[in-house]
Write an enzyme that holds these catalytic residues in place. Sequence first.
Site, PDB file in Angstrom:
ATOM      1  N   GLU A   1       0.829  -1.212   0.000  1.00  0.00           N
ATOM      2  CA  GLU A   1       0.000   0.000   0.000  1.00  0.00           C
ATOM      3  C   GLU A   1       0.862   1.260   0.000  1.00  0.00           C
ATOM      4  O   GLU A   1       0.753   2.091   0.903  1.00  0.00           O
ATOM      5  CB  GLU A   1      -0.903   0.006   1.245  1.00  0.00           C
TER       6      GLU A   1
ATOM      7  N   GLY B   1       2.111   4.951  -0.643  1.00  0.00           N
ATOM      8  CA  GLY B   1       1.491   6.230  -0.979  1.00  0.00           C
ATOM      9  C   GLY B   1       2.577   7.237  -1.291  1.00  0.00           C
ATOM     10  O   GLY B   1       2.829   7.619  -2.440  1.00  0.00           O
TER      11      GLY B   1
ATOM     12  N   CYS C   1      -2.090  32.895  10.977  1.00  0.00           N
ATOM     13  CA  CYS C   1      -1.813  33.549  12.254  1.00  0.00           C
ATOM     14  C   CYS C   1      -1.484  32.531  13.339  1.00  0.00           C
ATOM     15  O   CYS C   1      -2.259  32.325  14.281  1.00  0.00           O
ATOM     16  CB  CYS C   1      -3.012  34.411  12.641  1.00  0.00           C
TER      17      CYS C   1
ATOM     18  N   TYR D   1       0.670  13.910   0.998  1.00  0.00           N
ATOM     19  CA  TYR D   1       0.234  14.524   2.254  1.00  0.00           C
ATOM     20  C   TYR D   1       0.379  16.042   2.206  1.00  0.00           C
ATOM     21  O   TYR D   1       0.696  16.682   3.205  1.00  0.00           O
ATOM     22  CB  TYR D   1       0.993  13.903   3.452  1.00  0.00           C
TER      23      TYR D   1
HETATM   24  N1  LLP Z   1      -1.544   1.885   4.430  1.00  0.00           N
HETATM   25  C1  LLP Z   1      -2.044   2.324   5.602  1.00  0.00           C
HETATM   26  C2  LLP Z   1      -2.945   1.453   6.356  1.00  0.00           C
HETATM   27  C3  LLP Z   1      -1.684   3.588   6.090  1.00  0.00           C
HETATM   28  O1  LLP Z   1      -2.175   4.013   7.252  1.00  0.00           O
HETATM   29  C4  LLP Z   1      -0.824   4.414   5.330  1.00  0.00           C
HETATM   30  C5  LLP Z   1      -0.444   5.741   5.809  1.00  0.00           C
HETATM   31  C6  LLP Z   1      -0.349   3.923   4.099  1.00  0.00           C
HETATM   32  C7  LLP Z   1      -0.728   2.660   3.687  1.00  0.00           C
HETATM   33  C8  LLP Z   1       0.556   4.714   3.198  1.00  0.00           C
HETATM   34  O2  LLP Z   1       1.767   5.020   3.797  1.00  0.00           O
HETATM   35  P1  LLP Z   1       2.919   5.717   2.940  1.00  0.00           P
HETATM   36  O3  LLP Z   1       3.410   4.724   1.926  1.00  0.00           O
HETATM   37  O4  LLP Z   1       2.345   6.912   2.289  1.00  0.00           O
HETATM   38  O5  LLP Z   1       3.953   6.072   3.945  1.00  0.00           O
HETATM   39  N2  LLP Z   1       0.602  12.496   7.078  1.00  0.00           N
HETATM   40  C9  LLP Z   1       1.860  11.824   7.318  1.00  0.00           C
HETATM   41  C10 LLP Z   1       1.820  10.379   6.864  1.00  0.00           C
HETATM   42  C11 LLP Z   1       0.700   9.594   7.489  1.00  0.00           C
HETATM   43  C12 LLP Z   1       0.613   8.192   6.970  1.00  0.00           C
HETATM   44  C13 LLP Z   1      -0.632   7.534   7.428  1.00  0.00           C
HETATM   45  N3  LLP Z   1      -0.832   6.228   6.918  1.00  0.00           N
HETATM   46  C14 LLP Z   1       2.968  12.608   6.646  1.00  0.00           C
HETATM   47  O6  LLP Z   1       2.696  13.636   6.041  1.00  0.00           O
HETATM   48  O7  LLP Z   1       4.145  12.242   6.768  1.00  0.00           O
END
Ligand code: LLP
Length: 397
Positions: A257, A259, A326, A354
């Site tokens: 998964e 992202g 602000c 993000y």
């Molecule tokens: N699968 C699940 C169940 C997740 O909770 C997440 C991310 C992903 C896949 C994807 O993870 P990635 O490959 O994108 O790292 N807002 C934070 C990141 C939060 C990630 C939450 N879950 C940031 O800006 O660093």
Amino acid sequence: MMDKSNKMISIAEKYGTPTYVYDADMITEHYLAFEKNLTIPHLICYAVKANSNIAVLQLLAKLGSGFDIVSKGELERCLHAGVDAQKIVYSGVAKSFDEIESALRAGIACFNVESLPELERIQQVAKSLNLMAPVALRVNPDVNVKTHPYIATGLKEHKFGIALEHITAIIQRLDAYSNIKLKGLACHIGSQLNELAPYQAALQRLLDLAKTVELEFIDLGGGMGITYENESPMNIQSFCSMLNEALHDKNIKLILEPGRCIVGPAGVLLTKVEYIKEQNGKRFAIVDAGMNDLARPSLYDAWHDITPLQKREGPTHNYEVVGPVCESSDVLGKNRKLAIQAGDILAIKDAGAYGQSMSSNYNSRPKCCEILLIDGKEHEVRRRETISDLFQHEKLL
Ligand code: LLP
């Protein structure tokens, strides 16, 4: 052909700032890195939360990607973008009755179940619809990872997944759930991870559990890190080699998964320097993008490279790059050595993941427009919000 900085400046002039710009070729390349390097049966389920623009989803769907969703909103985005529901896995700790029903009716591939009460709810909804619900149990593998504490998710103190010690008992009781079909085991240990070892540890825990039950797949989640500043994340090739090696003789499909690593480096946030302000021995570059547009620096103290697009002669100065919101935490970059003037355009790098997906209207600021570059040609895939968009859902009494 126009060089990249000039192209970005022309986009900033045409569409205004702040504006997110995504490069479709890079998104494609990052997605295909998995497809090229995985030699075992697999499905890449792009994590929609990283960047949920429907044109981005459409691009990935056309490449054959699956999708990892966490809400009905993300489900509907995917369906709208032409995604095959059979390639959707549904994660998240708080799936509502309505969300479960919508996903069941759509015919998704799997719910990644995060608790026993959720399993019971899915059973109840599936029974009422006379459908079988495909599920994977999301295991909390209790694996420690080196990342910001807000984005680590695989330790037992976290809200995510089902504790290892409860999994076997749940598996043994599954026969009692007439409308549940167990398809797999899943985990997601955190985000912006740079090392292979925690994935190996988590995979081993899933494989140990998999010995006790027949499964179609193992879902190892996302989390593969990218270079924002000076991190050296494992490359996707070695990550895939590790998985090929671990799973080639297991007769089990792999789901991932990812992202961030697909869309993160493929996006920049263009912002204009509104003012340069000097006081108390400090220089501020006050820009028109704020923490509402890109929350990561203020939320996680995250570092994003900031590059001026106009090349200026003359000395650089040390700037704090701050937004219009602000709040003192509305800082996009500290200690940046820049040669800039008011009116210049800055590119905040690696903002494809993000960024817009975590943006808000705080301070009544309209959300940015989003541009997708395909073969160097720009497409506006979300228009900038207007001022009247801001309060269209509100009522005067
Ligand atoms: N699968 C699940 C169940 C997740 O909770 C997440 C991310 C992903 C896949 C994807 O993870 P990635 O490959 O994108 O790292 N807002 C934070 C990141 C939060 C990630 C939450 N879950 C940031 O800006 O660093």
